[in-house]
Design an enzyme around this catalytic site. Structure first.
Site, PDB file in Angstrom:
ATOM      1  N   TYR A 118      19.304  67.257  55.260  1.00  0.00           N
ATOM      2  CA  TYR A 118      19.409  65.781  55.139  1.00  0.00           C
ATOM      3  C   TYR A 118      20.346  65.591  54.059  1.00  0.00           C
ATOM      4  O   TYR A 118      20.508  66.061  53.053  1.00  0.00           O
ATOM      5  CB  TYR A 118      18.155  65.036  54.945  1.00  0.00           C
ATOM      6  N   HIS A 139       8.305  60.679  48.585  1.00  0.00           N
ATOM      7  CA  HIS A 139       9.178  60.667  47.705  1.00  0.00           C
ATOM      8  C   HIS A 139      10.152  59.622  47.629  1.00  0.00           C
ATOM      9  O   HIS A 139      10.458  59.074  48.711  1.00  0.00           O
ATOM     10  CB  HIS A 139       9.743  61.870  47.482  1.00  0.00           C
TER      11      HIS A 139
HETATM   12  C1  TDO Z   1      15.129  66.865  45.748  1.00  0.00           C
HETATM   13  C2  TDO Z   1      15.697  67.833  44.812  1.00  0.00           C
HETATM   14  C3  TDO Z   1      15.070  68.990  44.241  1.00  0.00           C
HETATM   15  N1  TDO Z   1      15.739  70.071  43.541  1.00  0.00           N
HETATM   16  C4  TDO Z   1      14.684  71.024  42.823  1.00  0.00           C
HETATM   17  C5  TDO Z   1      13.665  70.741  42.033  1.00  0.00           C
HETATM   18  C6  TDO Z   1      12.755  71.543  42.111  1.00  0.00           C
HETATM   19  O1  TDO Z   1      13.078  72.816  41.334  1.00  0.00           O
HETATM   20  C7  TDO Z   1      12.925  72.232  43.510  1.00  0.00           C
HETATM   21  C8  TDO Z   1      11.886  71.584  44.606  1.00  0.00           C
HETATM   22  O2  TDO Z   1      11.834  70.148  44.427  1.00  0.00           O
HETATM   23  P1  TDO Z   1      10.870  69.178  45.344  1.00  0.00           P
HETATM   24  O3  TDO Z   1       9.566  69.884  44.774  1.00  0.00           O
HETATM   25  O4  TDO Z   1      10.980  67.759  44.561  1.00  0.00           O
HETATM   26  O5  TDO Z   1      11.246  69.254  46.733  1.00  0.00           O
HETATM   27  P2  TDO Z   1      10.627  68.415  47.853  1.00  0.00           P
HETATM   28  O6  TDO Z   1       9.356  68.345  47.737  1.00  0.00           O
HETATM   29  O7  TDO Z   1      11.220  69.091  49.090  1.00  0.00           O
HETATM   30  O8  TDO Z   1      11.422  67.155  47.670  1.00  0.00           O
HETATM   31  C9  TDO Z   1      11.855  66.406  48.655  1.00  0.00           C
HETATM   32  O9  TDO Z   1      11.006  65.793  49.547  1.00  0.00           O
HETATM   33  C10 TDO Z   1      11.565  64.994  50.555  1.00  0.00           C
HETATM   34  C11 TDO Z   1      10.408  64.245  51.531  1.00  0.00           C
HETATM   35  C12 TDO Z   1      12.453  64.041  50.095  1.00  0.00           C
HETATM   36  O10 TDO Z   1      12.466  63.059  50.652  1.00  0.00           O
HETATM   37  C13 TDO Z   1      13.430  64.440  49.185  1.00  0.00           C
HETATM   38  O11 TDO Z   1      14.002  63.330  48.836  1.00  0.00           O
HETATM   39  C14 TDO Z   1      12.824  65.148  48.108  1.00  0.00           C
HETATM   40  O12 TDO Z   1      12.018  64.511  47.401  1.00  0.00           O
HETATM   41  O13 TDO Z   1      14.401  71.755  43.979  1.00  0.00           O
HETATM   42  C15 TDO Z   1      17.223  69.939  43.382  1.00  0.00           C
HETATM   43  O14 TDO Z   1      17.749  70.832  42.504  1.00  0.00           O
HETATM   44  N2  TDO Z   1      17.781  68.788  43.969  1.00  0.00           N
HETATM   45  C16 TDO Z   1      17.326  67.806  44.761  1.00  0.00           C
HETATM   46  O15 TDO Z   1      17.914  67.076  45.390  1.00  0.00           O
END
Ligand code: TDO
Length: 229
Positions: free
Chosen positions: A170, A100
């Site tokens: 993080y 990501h």
């Molecule tokens: C990343 C993020 C997600 N969310 C929400 C959106 C969604 O409903 C839920 C889960 O989001 P994601 O599926 O994108 O989560 P995830 O797959 O854990 O995404 C993360 O992966 C790692 C590897 C990274 O480097 C991060 O920056 C982020 O991209 O959380 C937030 O509210 N704030 C945030 O900063």
């Protein structure tokens, strides 16, 4: 069980590059510390990606560690204004999150650590013109070794859990901006990443299964200046 502060980091042999001391960058506070460094900074093979190793003060109770100290990072040349802390729990071993990144002007530096379990953390160079464009570095980050990995702007970030019930914390340098949220598919053959698990065992979000390959993703970072603020 409390992780032993005396145990050698599991990934020591994977880490290449110079410590602050070897690079002649030892700070005043480093030198003043009786039992060695307050913070070691180790460059990986792509030197912009670094392992930060804060000192653990062990005693009969366990240990104490300053997991983030803005001044110490600044003395090591890392001046990043982190604005958001994230906490991700993964129930199963083999959970893959990534790869990501957020596009400018919402791109994020990430400082990643693990407080329970272990991950293999991956950073892929997305900077057009970089000698290591499309290449990656990886390191084991665990509750036991206490290491942190700094993944700067210009890199895609991903991880795989090496243990069940792994918790990753993080810091990021920009707020979440879903409309700028992008990714590269984790098993892009061009990236040739060893995720240390059979492909069929990987647990991914639906979103992550549908990400494009690097060759099909729009480029948005340039080398050497990937940061926009
Ligand atoms: C990343 C993020 C997600 N969310 C929400 C959106 C969604 O409903 C839920 C889960 O989001 P994601 O599926 O994108 O989560 P995830 O797959 O854990 O995404 C993360 O992966 C790692 C590897 C990274 O480097 C991060 O920056 C982020 O991209 O959380 C937030 O509210 N704030 C945030 O900063």
């Amino acid at each position: 069980m409390v992780p032993s502060p005396l145990k050698e980091p599991e990934n020591l042999i994977q880490i290449r590059g110079k410590t602050c001391l070897e690079a002649g960058l030892a700070t005043k506070r480093d030198r003043e510390t009786r039992n060695g460094f307050m913070l070691e900074v180790i460059e990986l093979d792509i030197p912009e990606v670094k392992i930060l190793r804060p000192k653990r003060h062990g005693d009969s109770r366990g240990f104490f560690s300053e997991t983030y100290n803005k001044a110490l990072l600044s003395e090591a040349g890392i001046d990043i204004d982190f604005v958001q802390d994230n906490h991700a729990y993964s129930a199963e071993k083999g959970t893959v999150r990534g790869l990501h990144y957020q596009t400018p002007p919402f791109a994020q530096d990430k400082l990643v650590r693990v407080v329970r379990g272990a991950i293999l953390d991956i950073a892929v160079d997305l900077r057009q013109g970089s000698p290591t464009y499309g290449k990656h570095v990886s390191s084991v980050i665990s509750a036991v070794n206490g290491d942190q990995i700094l993944v700067p702007i210009g890199f895609a970030h991903g991880l795989v859990t090496l243990e069940a019930h792994t918790e990753v914390l993080y810091k990021v340098s920009h707020y979440y901006a879903p409309e700028h949220d992008r990714g590269i598919v984790w098993n892009d053959p061009d990236l040739d990443i060893d995720w240390r698990i059979p492909e069929a065992d990987a647990i991914l979000s639906q979103k992550d299964q549908k990400l494009p390959r690097l060759a099909d993703a729009a480029s948005c970072f340039t080398y050497p200046e990937a940061r926009e603020r």
